[in-house]
Write an enzyme that holds these catalytic residues in place. Sequence first.
Site, mmCIF file in Angstrom:
data_model
loop_
_atom_site.group_PDB
_atom_site.id
_atom_site.type_symbol
_atom_site.label_atom_id
_atom_site.label_comp_id
_atom_site.label_asym_id
_atom_site.label_seq_id
_atom_site.Cartn_x
_atom_site.Cartn_y
_atom_site.Cartn_z
ATOM 1 N N LYS A 1 -1.824 -2.379 16.829
ATOM 2 C CA LYS A 1 -2.673 -1.472 16.048
ATOM 3 C C LYS A 1 -3.572 -0.641 16.972
ATOM 4 O O LYS A 1 -3.763 0.554 16.759
ATOM 5 C CB LYS A 1 -3.537 -2.286 15.064
ATOM 6 C CG LYS A 1 -2.742 -2.836 13.913
ATOM 7 C CD LYS A 1 -2.404 -1.720 12.953
ATOM 8 C CE LYS A 1 -1.261 -2.032 12.052
ATOM 9 N NZ LYS A 1 -0.753 -0.888 11.320
ATOM 10 N N ILE B 1 0.832 -1.203 0.000
ATOM 11 C CA ILE B 1 0.000 0.000 0.000
ATOM 12 C C ILE B 1 0.870 1.259 0.000
ATOM 13 O O ILE B 1 0.576 2.241 -0.687
ATOM 14 C CB ILE B 1 -0.941 -0.018 1.231
ATOM 15 C CG1 ILE B 1 -1.892 -1.222 1.134
ATOM 16 C CG2 ILE B 1 -1.724 1.275 1.348
ATOM 17 C CD1 ILE B 1 -2.685 -1.517 2.394
ATOM 18 N N ASP C 1 15.907 2.286 10.330
ATOM 19 C CA ASP C 1 15.378 0.971 10.681
ATOM 20 C C ASP C 1 14.414 1.162 11.846
ATOM 21 O O ASP C 1 14.817 1.534 12.951
ATOM 22 C CB ASP C 1 16.534 0.038 11.063
ATOM 23 C CG ASP C 1 16.045 -1.361 11.392
ATOM 24 O OD1 ASP C 1 14.816 -1.571 11.415
ATOM 25 O OD2 ASP C 1 16.894 -2.235 11.620
ATOM 26 N N THR D 1 -1.026 -7.551 -0.415
ATOM 27 C CA THR D 1 0.306 -6.946 -0.302
ATOM 28 C C THR D 1 1.267 -8.032 0.165
ATOM 29 O O THR D 1 0.829 -9.097 0.613
ATOM 30 C CB THR D 1 0.291 -5.819 0.743
ATOM 31 O OG1 THR D 1 -0.047 -6.416 2.009
ATOM 32 C CG2 THR D 1 -0.707 -4.739 0.419
HETATM 33 N N1 LIG Z 1 -2.555 -5.373 3.638
HETATM 34 C C1 LIG Z 1 -3.697 -5.327 4.271
HETATM 35 O O1 LIG Z 1 -4.603 -6.125 4.037
HETATM 36 C C2 LIG Z 1 -3.939 -4.270 5.321
HETATM 37 C C3 LIG Z 1 -5.192 -4.242 5.940
HETATM 38 C C4 LIG Z 1 -5.430 -3.265 6.906
HETATM 39 C C5 LIG Z 1 -4.452 -2.371 7.224
HETATM 40 N N2 LIG Z 1 -3.248 -2.420 6.605
HETATM 41 C C6 LIG Z 1 -2.244 -1.426 7.000
HETATM 42 O O2 LIG Z 1 -1.679 -0.776 5.871
HETATM 43 C C7 LIG Z 1 -0.302 -0.485 6.102
HETATM 44 C C8 LIG Z 1 0.541 -1.047 4.984
HETATM 45 O O3 LIG Z 1 0.357 -2.450 4.944
HETATM 46 P P1 LIG Z 1 0.996 -3.380 3.807
HETATM 47 O O4 LIG Z 1 0.232 -4.643 3.841
HETATM 48 O O5 LIG Z 1 1.116 -2.612 2.540
HETATM 49 O O6 LIG Z 1 2.451 -3.634 4.410
HETATM 50 P P2 LIG Z 1 3.629 -4.544 3.832
HETATM 51 O O7 LIG Z 1 3.373 -4.960 2.443
HETATM 52 O O8 LIG Z 1 3.869 -5.627 4.827
HETATM 53 O O9 LIG Z 1 4.856 -3.525 3.843
HETATM 54 C C9 LIG Z 1 5.439 -3.203 5.029
HETATM 55 C C10 LIG Z 1 6.420 -2.082 4.836
HETATM 56 O O10 LIG Z 1 6.994 -1.787 6.107
HETATM 57 C C11 LIG Z 1 8.388 -1.751 5.955
HETATM 58 N N3 LIG Z 1 9.067 -2.184 7.176
HETATM 59 C C12 LIG Z 1 8.877 -3.326 7.873
HETATM 60 N N4 LIG Z 1 9.739 -3.393 8.904
HETATM 61 C C13 LIG Z 1 10.500 -2.261 8.836
HETATM 62 C C14 LIG Z 1 11.569 -1.751 9.612
HETATM 63 N N5 LIG Z 1 12.053 -2.417 10.658
HETATM 64 N N6 LIG Z 1 12.120 -0.563 9.280
HETATM 65 C C15 LIG Z 1 11.661 0.134 8.208
HETATM 66 N N7 LIG Z 1 10.647 -0.300 7.428
HETATM 67 C C16 LIG Z 1 10.081 -1.488 7.737
HETATM 68 C C17 LIG Z 1 8.699 -2.728 4.834
HETATM 69 O O11 LIG Z 1 9.977 -2.432 4.343
HETATM 70 P P3 LIG Z 1 10.787 -3.509 3.443
HETATM 71 O O12 LIG Z 1 10.300 -3.262 2.050
HETATM 72 O O13 LIG Z 1 12.221 -3.139 3.672
HETATM 73 O O14 LIG Z 1 10.436 -4.858 3.972
HETATM 74 C C18 LIG Z 1 7.568 -2.430 3.881
HETATM 75 O O15 LIG Z 1 7.861 -1.315 3.088
HETATM 76 C C19 LIG Z 1 0.016 -1.087 7.479
HETATM 77 O O16 LIG Z 1 -0.057 -0.090 8.446
HETATM 78 C C20 LIG Z 1 -1.075 -2.106 7.696
HETATM 79 O O17 LIG Z 1 -1.361 -2.298 9.054
HETATM 80 C C21 LIG Z 1 -2.968 -3.343 5.659
#
Ligand SMILES: NC(=O)c1ccc[n+]([C@@H]2O[C@H](COP(=O)([O-])OP(=O)(O)OC[C@H]3O[C@@H](n4cnc5c(N)ncnc54)[C@H](OP(=O)(O)O)[C@@H]3O)[C@@H](O)[C@H]2O)c1
Length: 429
Positions: free
Chosen positions: A233, A70, A120, A272
Amino acid sequence: MPLPFLYETVVNGAPEWVPDWARDPWAITKVVGVVVFLYLIKIYSSGATNRAEQNMHGKVVMITGGTSGIGTAVVRDLAQRGAQVILLTRLPPSNPFLADQLGELREQTKNQMIYAEQVDLSSLHAIRKFATKWIDNAPPRRLDMLIFCANTLTPPGGERTETEEGIEEMWMVNYLANFHLLGILSPALRAQPIDRDVRIIIPTCSSYIASPDLADALSKKKWSPKKAYARSKLAMMVFGQAFQKHLDAYKRPDQLPMNARVVFADPGYTRTPGMRRWLTRGSILGLFLYVLGYFFPWLFLKSSEMGAQSILHAAMDSSLGRGAGGKFVKECIEVDFARMDVKNEDIAKKLWEASDKLIEKTEKEQAALRALEKKNQEMQEKEKKEAEQAEEIEALVDTIRKGKEAAEKKPSRRQRKKANADKGESTSA
Ligand SMILES: NC(=O)c1ccc[n+]([C@@H]2O[C@H](COP(=O)([O-])OP(=O)(O)OC[C@H]3O[C@@H](n4cnc5c(N)ncnc54)[C@H](OP(=O)(O)O)[C@@H]3O)[C@@H](O)[C@H]2O)c1
């Protein structure tokens, strides 16, 4: 072409090559019904599209988690609208993969102002180093928006993991990192001129509804990936509300009301890398089944671009830039929180104090460890230097001793003369 074919089919019946099942109108109705039904599910699960527009030229947006899912879709949209985007990334900007990704984003969005800063989020030290550098910048840097898309999750059945600093990983990355970053950047946010619409966007997830109470610390025994994720969360939402109050309590030197607002956004279930890790339980077999049955995640989950819509709405909707902060957006409309404790001041106060304490304690321990490490390193370097000096002296002494020995073995001029004379005598005889 289709019209004559339809005419022929209606008048003379279907041509011979049409299979029997397709001649049955009921079968066709069923097929069409199923296709329409699937199409409607797809439309419904893709969610709402953001209609809010804003000129983002000149705005500075800081985003975590912009390298995946996202977050990347949000970066792409805001950069296309002309915003300057600073991605806080785990990898250094010199990393070839990250450099490639940034290059691609710049090319796609025709915006060169997309930068990365290594932070980080599993390290309190890294966050402090970055945020203090930002805050110490003179003149103060512009900051219009902070978006917290970074996220980590332990797949179901996974083991509890801790960061190098000893904090449970999901608590750290999903909540404490943001608490720490906002705590340090708070003066920079509050100091933005009044004509700026400053927003702090907190993406959340409906899992917070089923979270255990924040008042009960999640003991190692009771820990489970689902509970720990949901709790991180919920904590972020409770803190977000408290941070809005902290902003509102600030008396601006110009006596004008606070222009920085917290907005929560639920993207909805989205395909994602994070969601894939959750569904596949982080296993190869899970991944194989996911690929095999990809039709289902494709049908029921949003694409990253659609998942980004509520966050983009939170970033650009003009009504969210007026009045009180702390609003919650889902499917691009304002909704209410599903839990009373999100707005509970008592819980927020306890959470804030406990987080402050944990950061203070961890930072002190880490500083002591770093000091010890530095001391050990200095000692090792000193010992190495001393050993080198001793070796050099030994080599020098050895050379002198060898020179002396050689000189002692070498005959003197008188001895050589005598030897020559003896040699002359013996030849003349
Ligand atoms: N996906 C869903 O269904 C969903 C539903 C509800 C809410 N959300 C919310 O939407 C947001 C984005 O979700 P997503 O699913 O797109 O996430 P994602 O694909 O898991 O991506 C996570 C991101 O966080 C970064 N990250 C993780 N650990 C890190 C660290 N230690 N230091 C710096 N960066 C770090 C990752 O970097 P790297 O690229 O280096 O790994 C990546 O860019 C989140 O807040 C999630 O709670 C998502």
